[in-house]
Motif scaffolding. Structure first.
Motif, PDB file in Angstrom:
ATOM      1  N   PHE A  21      12.060   4.760 -18.005  1.00 40.27           N
ATOM      2  CA  PHE A  21      12.568   3.394 -18.118  1.00 40.27           C
ATOM      3  C   PHE A  21      12.428   2.651 -16.779  1.00 40.27           C
ATOM      4  O   PHE A  21      11.966   1.498 -16.719  1.00 40.27           O
ATOM      5  N   LEU A  22      12.818   3.349 -15.641  1.00 40.68           N
ATOM      6  CA  LEU A  22      12.684   2.768 -14.292  1.00 40.68           C
ATOM      7  C   LEU A  22      11.221   2.624 -13.891  1.00 40.68           C
ATOM      8  O   LEU A  22      10.824   1.660 -13.224  1.00 40.68           O
ATOM      9  N   VAL A  23      10.449   3.626 -14.322  1.00 43.60           N
ATOM     10  CA  VAL A  23       9.015   3.591 -13.991  1.00 43.60           C
ATOM     11  C   VAL A  23       8.367   2.343 -14.582  1.00 43.60           C
ATOM     12  O   VAL A  23       7.573   1.645 -13.935  1.00 43.60           O
ATOM     13  N   ILE A  24       8.708   2.015 -15.814  1.00 41.40           N
ATOM     14  CA  ILE A  24       8.138   0.825 -16.466  1.00 41.40           C
ATOM     15  C   ILE A  24       8.579  -0.440 -15.754  1.00 41.40           C
ATOM     16  O   ILE A  24       7.777  -1.358 -15.519  1.00 41.40           O
ATOM     17  N   ASN A  63       0.811  -1.222   0.000  1.00 43.57           N
ATOM     18  CA  ASN A  63       0.000   0.000   0.000  1.00 43.57           C
ATOM     19  C   ASN A  63       0.843   1.270   0.000  1.00 43.57           C
ATOM     20  O   ASN A  63       0.331   2.369  -0.137  1.00 43.57           O
ATOM     21  N   LYS A  64       2.112   1.048   0.178  1.00 40.08           N
ATOM     22  CA  LYS A  64       2.992   2.215   0.211  1.00 40.08           C
ATOM     23  C   LYS A  64       3.083   2.834  -1.186  1.00 40.08           C
ATOM     24  O   LYS A  64       3.271   2.122  -2.179  1.00 40.08           O
ATOM     25  N   LYS A  65       2.931   4.187  -1.299  1.00 33.95           N
ATOM     26  CA  LYS A  65       2.919   4.879  -2.585  1.00 33.95           C
ATOM     27  C   LYS A  65       4.327   4.866  -3.184  1.00 33.95           C
ATOM     28  O   LYS A  65       5.303   5.159  -2.513  1.00 33.95           O
ATOM     29  N   ARG A  66       4.394   4.445  -4.475  1.00 35.89           N
ATOM     30  CA  ARG A  66       5.673   4.390  -5.186  1.00 35.89           C
ATOM     31  C   ARG A  66       6.207   5.814  -5.416  1.00 35.89           C
ATOM     32  O   ARG A  66       5.462   6.779  -5.479  1.00 35.89           O
ATOM     33  N   LEU A 118       9.008   0.206 -27.050  1.00 30.04           N
ATOM     34  CA  LEU A 118       8.521   1.464 -27.616  1.00 30.04           C
ATOM     35  C   LEU A 118       9.322   2.647 -27.082  1.00 30.04           C
ATOM     36  O   LEU A 118       9.709   3.556 -27.832  1.00 30.04           O
ATOM     37  N   PHE A 119       9.539   2.634 -25.768  1.00 30.89           N
ATOM     38  CA  PHE A 119      10.278   3.732 -25.145  1.00 30.89           C
ATOM     39  C   PHE A 119      11.721   3.770 -25.676  1.00 30.89           C
ATOM     40  O   PHE A 119      12.264   4.828 -25.967  1.00 30.89           O
ATOM     41  N   LEU A 145       2.827  -3.645 -14.097  1.00 27.30           N
ATOM     42  CA  LEU A 145       2.471  -4.268 -15.380  1.00 27.30           C
ATOM     43  C   LEU A 145       3.075  -5.657 -15.469  1.00 27.30           C
ATOM     44  O   LEU A 145       4.117  -5.943 -14.866  1.00 27.30           O
ATOM     45  N   ASP A 146       2.380  -6.512 -16.267  1.00 26.90           N
ATOM     46  CA  ASP A 146       2.951  -7.846 -16.442  1.00 26.90           C
ATOM     47  C   ASP A 146       4.190  -7.772 -17.328  1.00 26.90           C
ATOM     48  O   ASP A 146       4.474  -6.763 -17.951  1.00 26.90           O
ATOM     49  N   LYS A 147       4.898  -8.870 -17.352  1.00 28.38           N
ATOM     50  CA  LYS A 147       6.191  -8.895 -18.037  1.00 28.38           C
ATOM     51  C   LYS A 147       6.062  -8.589 -19.532  1.00 28.38           C
ATOM     52  O   LYS A 147       6.893  -7.858 -20.110  1.00 28.38           O
TER      53      LYS A 147
END
Length: 268
Positions: free
Chosen positions: A27-30, A5-8, A46-47, A35-37
């Motif tokens: 890049f780190l956010v993704i 529950n801790k906010k990223r 894409l990025f 999200l699944d692998k």
């Protein structure tokens, strides 16, 4: 439970600010997202493609120095084209000036040549007219004396002796007239031939008529031998007709003769 529950960090205000300031953090956010692998791989591709595209654009885009150098080169080329254009115009102007000068010189030469030609024609007319007048004047003066003497002989009631004397005068003057015709024909002309030939033709005709008249006198003299009434023979009438023909033509060209003489005096 508390950890989930801790906010990223990328959901916090300062994380969002960091992402805005440094988009590469996506890049780190993704990677750290839920999200699944498979989706992560797609978004990362894409990025990555986007980052590569930006990199290529940045790498291919010329630097400021290159832009300045390119612009400078472009300006130099434009300046060179303008100089070449100015040089071409200057050369064309010089060529036009030279052509105008050439045309002017040719025109001056034509005017000068025309004036010289006219002067030469005048001199030739003057010289040739003088020769013609000299020939005709000398012959006419002598022939008038002989013609008067010949007329006096023929007025002596047509005695055969007087006719023979008139015949001698005729023979002598035929030779003189033929020689005068040759002298007139031999007068040279270069530029004024048309005018001079007309003048010569007038006087040559006078000599031809004179010769015809004198030849008829000789025929008349030959035919009168042994004839008592000489005035009745045909040769006498023919001779009289030739005398009239010659005299009329001679009177006709007197004014022409005087005009030629006056023109010569004007040239002098």
């Amino acid at each position: 439970m508390n950890n989930s529950n801790k906010k990223r960090w990328f959901k916090k205000w300062w994380g969002i600010l960091l992402i805005i300031l440094c988009p590469y953090l996506l890049f780190l956010v993704i990677l750290q997202s839920n999200l699944d692998k498979k989706k992560k791989i797609i978004f990362l591709a894409l990025f990555g493609s986007f980052i590569l595209f930006i990199f290529l654009i940045t790498a291919l885009e010329p630097s400021t120095e290159e832009k300045i150098a390119k612009e400078k080169k472009k300006q130099e080329q434009l300046k060179k084209l303008e100089q070449e254009k100015a040089a071409t115009l200057e050369q064309e102007t010089k060529i036009n000036e030279l052509e105008n000068q050439k045309r002017k010189m040719n025109l001056e030469k034509e005017v000068k040549l025309k004036a010289e030609t006219e002067k030469q024609i005048d001199n030739e007319i003057k010289q040739s007219s003088s020769e013609i007048l000299l020939i005709v004047s000398n012959d006419d003066k002598l022939f008038r004396q002989d013609f008067k003497l010949m007329t006096n002989y023929l007025a002596d009631n047509y005695s055969y002796d007087s006719i023979l004397e008139a015949k001698k005068i005729a023979v002598n003057n035929i030779n003189k007239s033929q020689y005068s015709i040759e002298k007139l024909k031999n007068i040279k002309c270069n530029l004024a031939c048309n005018n001079l030939n007309e003048v010569k033709a007038v006087f040559i005709k006078l000599y031809i008529l004179r010769i015809d008249m004198l030849k008829e006198l000789i025929k008349f003299a030959d035919a009168s031998y042994g004839i008592e009434n000489i005035a009745t023979i045909p040769e006498e009438k023919i001779f009289r007709r030739k005398v009239i023909e010659y005299t009329e033509y001679q009177n006709k060209i007197i004014s022409f003769f005087e005009n030629i003489k006056a023109e010569r005096e004007t040239h002098e």
